[in-house]
Scaffold this motif. Sequence first.
Motif, mmCIF file in Angstrom:
data_model
loop_
_atom_site.group_PDB
_atom_site.id
_atom_site.type_symbol
_atom_site.label_atom_id
_atom_site.label_comp_id
_atom_site.label_asym_id
_atom_site.label_seq_id
_atom_site.Cartn_x
_atom_site.Cartn_y
_atom_site.Cartn_z
ATOM 1 N N SER A 86 0.790 -1.230 0.000
ATOM 2 C CA SER A 86 0.000 0.000 0.000
ATOM 3 C C SER A 86 0.824 1.283 0.000
ATOM 4 C CB SER A 86 -0.922 0.021 1.223
ATOM 5 O OG SER A 86 -0.148 -0.019 2.408
ATOM 6 N N ALA A 87 2.093 1.214 0.440
ATOM 7 C CA ALA A 87 2.852 2.456 0.600
ATOM 8 C C ALA A 87 4.354 2.209 0.535
ATOM 9 C CB ALA A 87 2.506 3.110 1.932
ATOM 10 N N LEU A 88 5.062 3.315 0.386
ATOM 11 C CA LEU A 88 6.515 3.336 0.480
ATOM 12 C C LEU A 88 6.832 3.885 1.866
ATOM 13 C CD1 LEU A 88 9.239 3.012 -1.045
ATOM 14 C CD2 LEU A 88 9.036 5.419 -1.642
ATOM 15 N N VAL A 89 7.525 3.112 2.688
ATOM 16 C CA VAL A 89 7.827 3.507 4.063
ATOM 17 C C VAL A 89 9.288 3.931 4.112
ATOM 18 C CG1 VAL A 89 7.827 2.797 6.474
ATOM 19 C CG2 VAL A 89 6.146 1.829 4.897
ATOM 20 N N VAL A 90 9.515 5.209 4.423
ATOM 21 C CA VAL A 90 10.871 5.744 4.410
ATOM 22 C C VAL A 90 11.367 6.122 5.795
ATOM 23 C CG1 VAL A 90 10.772 6.545 2.038
ATOM 24 C CG2 VAL A 90 10.019 8.058 3.860
ATOM 25 N N GLU A 105 6.479 9.933 -9.467
ATOM 26 C CA GLU A 105 7.569 9.377 -10.266
ATOM 27 C C GLU A 105 8.694 8.910 -9.341
ATOM 28 O OE1 GLU A 105 10.456 10.808 -13.947
ATOM 29 O OE2 GLU A 105 9.193 12.270 -12.940
ATOM 30 N N ILE A 106 9.387 7.880 -9.774
ATOM 31 C CA ILE A 106 10.620 7.448 -9.113
ATOM 32 C C ILE A 106 11.688 7.442 -10.196
ATOM 33 C CG2 ILE A 106 11.820 5.607 -7.895
ATOM 34 C CD1 ILE A 106 9.182 4.693 -6.768
ATOM 35 N N GLN A 107 12.760 8.174 -9.942
ATOM 36 C CA GLN A 107 13.811 8.304 -10.943
ATOM 37 C C GLN A 107 15.177 8.138 -10.287
ATOM 38 O OE1 GLN A 107 12.850 12.134 -12.451
ATOM 39 N NE2 GLN A 107 13.485 13.214 -10.626
ATOM 40 N N VAL A 108 16.180 7.910 -11.086
ATOM 41 C CA VAL A 108 17.542 7.777 -10.592
ATOM 42 C C VAL A 108 18.198 9.148 -10.657
ATOM 43 C CG1 VAL A 108 19.782 6.676 -10.954
ATOM 44 C CG2 VAL A 108 17.686 5.384 -11.359
ATOM 45 N N GLY A 109 18.736 9.593 -9.520
ATOM 46 C CA GLY A 109 19.401 10.887 -9.452
ATOM 47 C C GLY A 109 20.845 10.730 -9.019
ATOM 48 N N ARG A 110 21.644 11.748 -9.287
ATOM 49 C CA ARG A 110 23.070 11.715 -8.932
ATOM 50 C C ARG A 110 23.302 12.525 -7.659
ATOM 51 N NH1 ARG A 110 26.647 9.474 -11.386
ATOM 52 N NH2 ARG A 110 26.512 8.644 -13.456
ATOM 53 N N VAL A 118 15.264 8.826 -6.490
ATOM 54 C CA VAL A 118 14.594 10.042 -6.058
ATOM 55 C C VAL A 118 13.101 9.839 -6.258
ATOM 56 C CG1 VAL A 118 14.327 12.517 -6.460
ATOM 57 C CG2 VAL A 118 16.578 11.461 -6.659
ATOM 58 N N VAL A 119 12.336 10.094 -5.199
ATOM 59 C CA VAL A 119 10.881 9.968 -5.262
ATOM 60 C C VAL A 119 10.299 11.366 -5.438
ATOM 61 C CG1 VAL A 119 8.816 9.313 -3.976
ATOM 62 C CG2 VAL A 119 10.883 7.928 -3.809
ATOM 63 N N LYS A 122 3.241 13.779 -5.847
ATOM 64 C CA LYS A 122 2.302 14.494 -6.715
ATOM 65 C C LYS A 122 2.208 15.975 -6.375
ATOM 66 C CE LYS A 122 -0.334 10.722 -8.395
ATOM 67 N NZ LYS A 122 -1.598 10.101 -8.625
ATOM 68 N N ASN A 123 2.536 16.359 -5.132
ATOM 69 C CA ASN A 123 2.505 17.773 -4.760
ATOM 70 C C ASN A 123 3.788 18.511 -5.175
ATOM 71 O OD1 ASN A 123 4.399 16.901 -2.917
ATOM 72 N ND2 ASN A 123 3.160 17.328 -1.106
ATOM 73 N N GLY A 124 4.720 17.809 -5.832
ATOM 74 C CA GLY A 124 5.943 18.435 -6.328
ATOM 75 C C GLY A 124 7.157 18.235 -5.445
ATOM 76 N N ASN A 125 6.955 17.837 -4.190
ATOM 77 C CA ASN A 125 8.096 17.580 -3.302
ATOM 78 C C ASN A 125 8.871 16.373 -3.799
ATOM 79 O OD1 ASN A 125 7.202 19.650 -1.704
ATOM 80 N ND2 ASN A 125 6.270 18.338 -0.167
ATOM 81 N N GLN A 126 10.169 16.419 -3.616
ATOM 82 C CA GLN A 126 10.996 15.280 -3.991
ATOM 83 C C GLN A 126 12.079 15.075 -2.950
ATOM 84 O OE1 GLN A 126 12.634 15.912 -7.840
ATOM 85 N NE2 GLN A 126 13.839 17.669 -7.267
ATOM 86 N N PHE A 127 12.511 13.828 -2.808
ATOM 87 C CA PHE A 127 13.548 13.492 -1.854
ATOM 88 C C PHE A 127 14.261 12.237 -2.320
ATOM 89 C CE2 PHE A 127 9.681 11.495 -0.559
ATOM 90 C CZ PHE A 127 10.045 10.208 -0.224
ATOM 91 N N ALA A 128 15.519 12.108 -1.906
ATOM 92 C CA ALA A 128 16.313 10.934 -2.262
ATOM 93 C C ALA A 128 16.115 9.866 -1.192
ATOM 94 C CB ALA A 128 17.786 11.308 -2.359
ATOM 95 N N LEU A 129 15.976 8.632 -1.632
ATOM 96 C CA LEU A 129 15.856 7.519 -0.697
ATOM 97 C C LEU A 129 17.222 7.197 -0.111
ATOM 98 C CD1 LEU A 129 13.500 5.124 -2.701
ATOM 99 C CD2 LEU A 129 12.885 6.696 -0.860
ATOM 100 N N SER A 130 17.238 6.774 1.133
ATOM 101 C CA SER A 130 18.504 6.439 1.789
ATOM 102 C C SER A 130 19.131 5.172 1.215
ATOM 103 C CB SER A 130 18.286 6.277 3.284
ATOM 104 O OG SER A 130 17.395 5.208 3.538
#
Length: 159
Positions: A86-90, A105-110, A118-119, A122-130
């Motif tokens: 149901s969710a991504l738990v970070v 979107e989930i994309q690969v970032g440098r 990088v997640v 939909k509200n525009g916020n983005q963050f890198a996964l640990s």
Amino acid sequence: MNKFKRPARNDKPSNEVITYRPSRVQIAVPATVGILMASLLLYVGLLFTDDPMPVSQLRNGVLMAAIAGAACCVIPRPRGVQATASALVVARGSRGKIPWGDVAEIQVGRTIWGRRLVVVRKNGNQFALSSPMSMLDKRFDEKAAELLAYWESRRKRKR
């Protein structure tokens, strides 16, 4: 037939939880390098003052970096990232649960330490996964593809 053989990727149950955690080395290397760089910058910076840092204090900084690296190998690792049905738990608790419907979107970032996922919400916020991260992980591409496929399957189901 080998009863211990791992099932094929398509045989995964729909309620499976995928967990990625950084390895101890992936935690220790940035900590050690950061402390070493800070010590060297301080040493170089103090060379141009009236009170330069003696070499013995630089040795102490290098020793502290080694101790920090060793401590990172001993302390418990962070929880990492979990992909549930149901969710991504970070993070711990409900604060870190992001429903798949909120993930745009989930994309690969440098980053300075390599590539990370990088997640984008939909509200525009983005963050890198640990985790997963490409630094010292030969299976990064495989893990990233697995998480992207998991998200795609959950995203299509929710529409």
